[in-house]
Design a protein around this motif. Structure first.
Motif, PDB file in Angstrom:
ATOM      1  N   HIS A 243      -2.804  24.520  13.958  1.00 33.39           N
ATOM      2  CA  HIS A 243      -2.308  25.401  12.897  1.00 33.39           C
ATOM      3  C   HIS A 243      -0.994  26.048  13.296  1.00 33.39           C
ATOM      4  CE1 HIS A 243      -2.238  29.382  10.730  1.00 33.39           C
ATOM      5  NE2 HIS A 243      -2.275  28.515   9.747  1.00 33.39           N
ATOM      6  N   ASP A 244      -0.879  26.487  14.544  1.00 32.26           N
ATOM      7  CA  ASP A 244       0.356  27.128  15.018  1.00 32.26           C
ATOM      8  C   ASP A 244       1.525  26.153  14.955  1.00 32.26           C
ATOM      9  OD1 ASP A 244       1.696  29.449  16.453  1.00 32.26           O
ATOM     10  OD2 ASP A 244       2.029  27.831  17.901  1.00 32.26           O
ATOM     11  N   ARG A 245       1.313  24.906  15.355  1.00 30.67           N
ATOM     12  CA  ARG A 245       2.372  23.892  15.303  1.00 30.67           C
ATOM     13  C   ARG A 245       2.832  23.688  13.859  1.00 30.67           C
ATOM     14  NH1 ARG A 245       2.619  20.316  19.884  1.00 30.67           N
ATOM     15  NH2 ARG A 245       3.272  18.600  18.525  1.00 30.67           N
TER      16      ARG A 245
ATOM     17  N   GLU B 166      -3.798  14.560  26.361  1.00 33.05           N
ATOM     18  CA  GLU B 166      -3.427  15.922  26.002  1.00 33.05           C
ATOM     19  C   GLU B 166      -4.277  16.365  24.826  1.00 33.05           C
ATOM     20  OE1 GLU B 166       0.546  18.607  24.895  1.00 33.05           O
ATOM     21  OE2 GLU B 166       0.715  16.426  25.156  1.00 33.05           O
ATOM     22  N   ARG B 167      -4.673  17.643  24.811  1.00 37.30           N
ATOM     23  CA  ARG B 167      -5.613  18.135  23.810  1.00 37.30           C
ATOM     24  C   ARG B 167      -5.013  19.320  23.069  1.00 37.30           C
ATOM     25  NH1 ARG B 167      -9.624  15.210  26.213  1.00 37.30           N
ATOM     26  NH2 ARG B 167     -11.544  15.838  25.175  1.00 37.30           N
ATOM     27  N   TRP B 168      -5.319  19.381  21.776  1.00 39.07           N
ATOM     28  CA  TRP B 168      -4.875  20.496  20.947  1.00 39.07           C
ATOM     29  C   TRP B 168      -6.076  21.069  20.202  1.00 39.07           C
ATOM     30  CZ3 TRP B 168      -2.305  15.829  21.214  1.00 39.07           C
ATOM     31  CH2 TRP B 168      -0.991  15.862  21.754  1.00 39.07           C
ATOM     32  N   THR B 169      -6.246  22.383  20.264  1.00 38.20           N
ATOM     33  CA  THR B 169      -7.314  23.042  19.529  1.00 38.20           C
ATOM     34  C   THR B 169      -6.891  23.221  18.069  1.00 38.20           C
ATOM     35  OG1 THR B 169      -6.460  25.259  19.941  1.00 38.20           O
ATOM     36  CG2 THR B 169      -7.980  24.323  21.603  1.00 38.20           C
TER      37      THR B 169
ATOM     38  N   ASP C 179     -10.972  27.550  18.862  1.00 35.60           N
ATOM     39  CA  ASP C 179     -10.961  26.999  20.216  1.00 35.60           C
ATOM     40  C   ASP C 179     -11.563  25.601  20.319  1.00 35.60           C
ATOM     41  OD1 ASP C 179      -9.805  29.374  21.134  1.00 35.60           O
ATOM     42  OD2 ASP C 179     -11.772  30.326  21.302  1.00 35.60           O
ATOM     43  N   ARG C 180     -12.033  25.078  19.215  1.00 33.47           N
ATOM     44  CA  ARG C 180     -12.562  23.707  19.245  1.00 33.47           C
ATOM     45  C   ARG C 180     -11.411  22.721  19.367  1.00 33.47           C
ATOM     46  NH1 ARG C 180     -18.094  22.512  16.311  1.00 33.47           N
ATOM     47  NH2 ARG C 180     -17.529  20.501  17.182  1.00 33.47           N
TER      48      ARG C 180
END
Length: 494
Positions: free
Chosen positions: A36-38, A28-31, A17-18
């Motif tokens: 990893h999912d992308r 825009e932010r990505w944890t 969740d970091r």
């Protein structure tokens, strides 16, 4: 396989969740879980279109999250990520694509005109298709045996001295640069950087971005270097460490906004890519901000030295001492190590070195010998073991039988209160062999005379080092990563 090359999977498991990545423009932010999912979904798509281990996947795009998407997808598949310098000409880009033969080229809309119609591989328009693919592609179960010595990326080094060379970086190269940087520079998961250097360059990708993701920090990605914007991003995202090239720092420190800003979250400003003017050191020192230089190249790291910010002013101009997990020595033309204060070629060893040049065994053999990388850069070290970069071997000027290092002359001229920028090169001359030639950008609104610069130089330099040719110009030509393009300067005289 001695260790799992897919470290992002484990980082996402530890700190899902970091926040890992932030878009500097849209915020825009990505944890780490998102990141990893992308990568998993993109790897599944690449498998669907037939990308297998060892095949190349190219990207031509401004700085954005797609660099991480493709690189980490390639990490999972054993494919090879090839970021393309979009500031090259169409023919140069075609040469690179012909050299590495990518299975797929992902491209940003605005760079479509740079892709030659002669290219016959698969194309992916990331503006129109990328996010849709990530949502629609279902995860596949796959297993690829990826070893640490397998290639992960090919980064093509500049084309100013000939055709670009593809430096092959293995999983080991990138991993060990990250570990060496984290441990030597004391990076933590609380650190944040903003990446303005182009991510097709090792400085944008590997200097801070990958090491900070490795340790669980935050990377802000931006591609518009504007002083007001960069200061806003630094303060709002609470950046702690930043890498820019000297030309960027020159622009930044000359502004009134820089003088008014305290940068409360920042602990280190780093400069790389080229030696830095002492005037920039002074600008940060006056504000009580930590500033230091580093040294590296695509084929090694690019991180190789560490210097404590507390030592910077007493060792001004030094890049520090070799980091924990690499070795550096300086040798003469016979290959023997030089003594303190003597100038020689910088050679480097360590697990962070590149493997080889793609399709170029001859140049590889000339550059890597017995586990050492021969950099072509000149340096020296002092009695305390601090290293200093003197310049490139090919840039050294021999005039009337005397050696002149352009950097020494540049440092002196840059201190003149009316000079904004300066570059010094050697120009062929029938009498002297070469003559010292200075290109000077005066500060806005001032007028400089050749005689003023000559008198100024004579006060600090030996007569043979004083430029015989002085040209005043409105700007200095720059390479794709902001370095002064000295080849163009020489051509302006010839």
């Amino acid at each position: 396989m001695s260790w799992d090359t897919d470290w992002l999977k484990k980082r996402a498991r530890i700190t899902p969740d970091r926040v890992a990545v932030v878009d500097g423009e849209t915020r825009e932010r990505w944890t780490y879980h998102n990141l990893h999912d992308r990568a998993e979904r993109l790897a599944s798509y690449l498998l669907e279109i037939g990308v297998t281990k060892g095949e190349r996947v190219a990207l031509i795009s401004p700085n954005n999250i797609w660099y991480f998407d493709l690189m980490f997808a390639c990490t999972k598949l054993g494919a090879i990520f090839v970021p393309i310098n979009w500031r090259l000409s169409k023919n140069e880009i075609y040469y690179i694509l012909e050299d590495c033969q990518p299975k797929l080229i992902a491209y940003h809309d605005k760079f479509k005109p740079l892709l030659s119609s002669r290219y016959r591989g698969s194309l992916l328009n990331i503006n129109q298709q990328h996010e849709i693919l990530l949502k629609k592609t279902s995860l596949q179960h796959y297993f690829v045996d990826v070893d640490e010595t397998d290639p992960l990326a090919i980064i093509y080094t500049g084309g100013t001295t000939g055709k670009p060379k593809g430096a092959v970086l293995t999983h080991q190269s990138i991993f060990h640069n990250a570990i060496n940087t984290i441990t030597s520079w004391n990076l933590t998961g609380d650190d944040t950087t903003v990446t303005y250097l182009p991510m097709f360059h090792t400085g944008g990708l590997n200097a801070l971005s990958i090491p900070l993701l490795h340790i669980g920090g935050k990377v802000v990605i931006d591609d518009k270097f504007e002083v007001q914007r960069i200061i806003k991003v630094i303060n709002e995202e609470r950046c702690t460490i930043l890498l820019l090239v000297p030309t960027m720092y020159h622009v930044l420190t000359e502004t009134e906004l820089f003088q008014k800003t305290s940068f409360p979250s920042m602990h280190t400003f780093l400069s790389g890519g080229a030696p830095c003017s002492y005037r920039i050191y002074d600008a940060f020192a006056k504000k009580g901000l930590a500033f230091k230089e580093g040294y590296g190249l695509t084929e090694a790291g690019p991180n190789n030295f560490y210097i404590n910010p507390n030592d910077v002013m007493k060792k001004r101009g030094s890049v520090g001492k070799p980091m924990l997990y690499n070795n550096v020595k300086i040798i003469d033309h016979n290959g023997d190590e030089v003594r303190c204060s003597e100038v020689g070629e910088i050679v480097i060893s360590g697990h962070h070195l590149f493997a080889y040049y793609w399709n170029n065994p001859t140049v590889t053999a000339e550059t890597k010998k017995n586990g050492w990388l021969y950099t072509g850069d000149l340096g020296r070290f002092d009695e305390d073991g601090y290293f200093y970069i003197v310049g490139r071997k090919k840039d050294m000027i021999i005039t009337g039988g005397e050696n002149v290092f352009p950097l020494e002359v540049e440092h002196i001229i840059a201190e003149h209160e009316m000079v904004a920028e300066v570059a010094v090169v050697g120009i062929s001359d029938e009498k002297w062999g070469e003559v010292v030639t200075a290109f000077i950008v005066p500060k806005e609104g001032v007028s400089l005379m050749k005689e003023e610069i000559e008198l100024y130089c004579k006060a600090y330099l030996g007569s043979y080092k004083v430029p015989k040719i002085i040209r005043f110009v409105s700007h200095l030509p720059k390479t794709a990563v902001g370095k002064i393009d000295k080849k163009q300067l020489v051509e302006m005289v010839l």
